[in-house]
Scaffold this motif. Sequence first.
Motif, PDB file in Angstrom:
ATOM      1  N   LEU A 109      99.020   6.063  -9.381  1.00 44.86           N
ATOM      2  CA  LEU A 109      97.764   5.834  -9.206  1.00 44.86           C
ATOM      3  C   LEU A 109      96.900   6.856  -9.947  1.00 44.86           C
ATOM      4  N   ARG A 110      95.633   6.592 -10.595  1.00 40.23           N
ATOM      5  CA  ARG A 110      94.933   7.449 -11.078  1.00 40.23           C
ATOM      6  C   ARG A 110      93.692   7.744 -10.323  1.00 40.23           C
ATOM      7  N   ILE A 111      93.208   9.207 -10.315  1.00 41.68           N
ATOM      8  CA  ILE A 111      92.238   9.635  -9.603  1.00 41.68           C
ATOM      9  C   ILE A 111      91.156  10.333 -10.304  1.00 41.68           C
ATOM     10  N   SER A 112      89.828  10.363 -10.057  1.00 45.31           N
ATOM     11  CA  SER A 112      88.925  11.051 -10.731  1.00 45.31           C
ATOM     12  C   SER A 112      87.908  11.730  -9.612  1.00 45.31           C
ATOM     13  N   GLY A 113      87.419  12.630  -9.759  1.00 47.69           N
ATOM     14  CA  GLY A 113      86.558  13.321  -8.645  1.00 47.69           C
ATOM     15  C   GLY A 113      86.384  14.632  -8.715  1.00 47.69           C
ATOM     16  N   THR A 114      85.335  15.442  -7.943  1.00 47.84           N
ATOM     17  CA  THR A 114      85.247  16.540  -7.535  1.00 47.84           C
ATOM     18  C   THR A 114      85.315  16.892  -6.110  1.00 47.84           C
ATOM     19  N   TYR A 115      86.008  17.846  -5.741  1.00 45.14           N
ATOM     20  CA  TYR A 115      86.452  17.981  -4.117  1.00 45.14           C
ATOM     21  C   TYR A 115      86.294  19.541  -3.910  1.00 45.14           C
ATOM     22  N   ARG A 116      85.591  19.639  -2.668  1.00 47.20           N
ATOM     23  CA  ARG A 116      85.712  21.049  -2.238  1.00 47.20           C
ATOM     24  C   ARG A 116      86.983  21.641  -1.590  1.00 47.20           C
ATOM     25  N   LEU A 117      87.364  22.644  -2.092  1.00 46.22           N
ATOM     26  CA  LEU A 117      88.923  23.210  -1.485  1.00 46.22           C
ATOM     27  C   LEU A 117      88.898  23.638  -0.119  1.00 46.22           C
ATOM     28  N   ASN A 118      87.661  23.841   0.578  1.00 47.33           N
ATOM     29  CA  ASN A 118      87.551  24.368   1.830  1.00 47.33           C
ATOM     30  C   ASN A 118      87.438  23.488   2.864  1.00 47.33           C
ATOM     31  N   ASP A 119      87.734  22.195   2.402  1.00 45.72           N
ATOM     32  CA  ASP A 119      88.123  21.117   3.443  1.00 45.72           C
ATOM     33  C   ASP A 119      89.120  20.148   3.100  1.00 45.72           C
ATOM     34  N   THR A 120      90.339  20.545   3.231  1.00 45.50           N
ATOM     35  CA  THR A 120      91.295  19.483   2.572  1.00 45.50           C
ATOM     36  C   THR A 120      91.460  18.272   3.419  1.00 45.50           C
ATOM     37  N   ASP A 121      91.126  18.399   4.747  1.00 47.86           N
ATOM     38  CA  ASP A 121      90.990  17.095   5.585  1.00 47.86           C
ATOM     39  C   ASP A 121      90.060  16.284   4.815  1.00 47.86           C
ATOM     40  N   GLN A 122      88.920  16.503   4.419  1.00 45.68           N
ATOM     41  CA  GLN A 122      87.883  15.471   3.833  1.00 45.68           C
ATOM     42  C   GLN A 122      88.586  15.057   2.543  1.00 45.68           C
ATOM     43  N   ILE A 123      89.318  15.833   1.855  1.00 43.65           N
ATOM     44  CA  ILE A 123      89.774  15.232   0.675  1.00 43.65           C
ATOM     45  C   ILE A 123      90.667  14.223   0.882  1.00 43.65           C
ATOM     46  N   LEU A 124      91.610  14.360   1.992  1.00 46.87           N
ATOM     47  CA  LEU A 124      92.327  13.314   2.526  1.00 46.87           C
ATOM     48  C   LEU A 124      91.803  11.944   2.813  1.00 46.87           C
ATOM     49  N   ARG A 125      90.712  12.103   3.554  1.00 50.33           N
ATOM     50  CA  ARG A 125      90.034  11.202   3.838  1.00 50.33           C
ATOM     51  C   ARG A 125      89.247  10.306   2.825  1.00 50.33           C
ATOM     52  N   ALA A 126      88.721  11.211   1.733  1.00 56.49           N
ATOM     53  CA  ALA A 126      88.040  10.494   0.470  1.00 56.49           C
ATOM     54  C   ALA A 126      89.306   9.545  -0.202  1.00 56.49           C
ATOM     55  N   LEU A 127      90.521  10.187  -0.445  1.00 60.47           N
ATOM     56  CA  LEU A 127      91.438   9.559  -0.971  1.00 60.47           C
ATOM     57  C   LEU A 127      91.785   8.069  -0.494  1.00 60.47           C
ATOM     58  N   ALA A 128      91.818   8.034   0.967  1.00 57.49           N
ATOM     59  CA  ALA A 128      92.050   6.806   1.751  1.00 57.49           C
ATOM     60  C   ALA A 128      90.877   5.690   1.579  1.00 57.49           C
ATOM     61  N   THR A 129      89.888   6.207   1.122  1.00 54.14           N
ATOM     62  CA  THR A 129      88.654   5.235   0.915  1.00 54.14           C
ATOM     63  C   THR A 129      88.387   4.891  -0.751  1.00 54.14           C
ATOM     64  N   SER A 130      88.982   5.646  -1.399  1.00 54.97           N
ATOM     65  CA  SER A 130      88.866   5.322  -2.978  1.00 54.97           C
ATOM     66  C   SER A 130      89.995   4.967  -3.664  1.00 54.97           C
ATOM     67  N   LEU A 131      91.073   4.834  -2.884  1.00 50.55           N
ATOM     68  CA  LEU A 131      92.396   4.302  -3.390  1.00 50.55           C
ATOM     69  C   LEU A 131      93.037   3.596  -2.320  1.00 50.55           C
ATOM     70  N   PRO A 132      93.939   2.570  -2.889  1.00 53.85           N
ATOM     71  CA  PRO A 132      94.734   1.786  -1.741  1.00 53.85           C
ATOM     72  C   PRO A 132      95.743   2.513  -1.417  1.00 53.85           C
ATOM     73  N   VAL A 133      95.511   3.499  -0.636  1.00 55.62           N
ATOM     74  CA  VAL A 133      96.699   4.461   0.024  1.00 55.62           C
ATOM     75  C   VAL A 133      96.242   4.625   1.550  1.00 55.62           C
ATOM     76  N   GLN A 134      97.019   5.281   2.365  1.00 56.49           N
ATOM     77  CA  GLN A 134      96.766   5.633   3.467  1.00 56.49           C
ATOM     78  C   GLN A 134      97.602   7.033   3.755  1.00 56.49           C
ATOM     79  N   VAL A 135      96.927   7.729   4.776  1.00 48.69           N
ATOM     80  CA  VAL A 135      97.393   9.225   4.888  1.00 48.69           C
ATOM     81  C   VAL A 135      98.094   9.159   6.398  1.00 48.69           C
ATOM     82  N   GLN A 136      99.557   9.180   6.197  1.00 56.07           N
ATOM     83  CA  GLN A 136     100.366   8.975   7.175  1.00 56.07           C
ATOM     84  C   GLN A 136     100.525  10.491   7.777  1.00 56.07           C
TER      85      GLN A 136
END
Length: 317
Positions: free
Chosen positions: A278-305
């Motif tokens: 899957l391909r991804i584009s975006g700008t993410y802040r490294l000081n909150d990796t949990d937020q990055i994982l949440r963003a992945l689940a809303t922008s791509l057909p994936v889930q975070v287990q």
Amino acid sequence: MNANLNTEQLASLRQAAHWFSQLNSGEVQASDYSAWQLWLNAAPVNAWAWQQAERLQTRMAASESPASARVLTLAAHGRHASRRRVVKAGLVLLGGGALGMGGYREIKQSPLLADVRTGVGEQRSLVLNNGTALMLNTASALDVDDRRDAPWLRLRQGELMVTVPARQTCRVITGNGTIDAGESRFAVRLLDGSSSLEVFGQQAQVTLASGQTLQVNSGQRCQFNDQGFSSLETNALAADAWGRGLLIANDQRLDQFISNLSRYRPGWLRCAPSVAALRISGTYRLNDTDQILRALATSLPVQVQRRTRFWVTITAA
């Protein structure tokens, strides 16, 4: 026993061998992950020992060196011995001095002995006496000699951004060569067996122990080891974004993005093969990796287990 290792390091290597075997046994429970994380965070020497386990696993997969062969020979009597058993055996030998795996050199350059260190997900800024600005990236270690007109730095682990002001100079030493620069901005990263240099302003020169030199100009990058240099290449887009606390992806494969993100997050972060392309584009802040994982689940057909906070897998939704 290996005289280059102290008692604390020996004990942590053996504990890392135990945990590596346990977490890859196929019989691990959530309580085991929590206990491992407590051990990992308990002392810097434990993080160092765990890093040796991960490095050894990587080398077992890629190296055909005599040292690797000696470890793999341990599995000869059990034809189907698992990778975890080989890595565990290698760590025990490393602690006992029978393997070495570059023993003295690696211990001498251990991040535990560095002047400045950062943990996983941590970044740290410093300014030298001559105005040179440093940014130490995640899980990095650095020696600093700032007592002279031309300061020098020794990168023991990880990645470093250097900004040298006008009319000043700075030297960065790695296990593969020496980088000298005047007014410039550049990043140095230690890889497995080599170093990389990316120049973002002006230029820097790399000198190997053999005397070979290479000038790298703004917008260029190269890798180098004891034998020579790679070809000069153009810097990747936003390659210096981490120096601003950002992770930027531009139509990047998800598995590559997760691999980069995992450098900034303690524990295990993996991407399932079914979603790797899957391909991804975006700008993410490294000081909150949990937020990055949440963003992945809303922008791509994936889930975070999440087995625990420290054991995360990205899978298909």
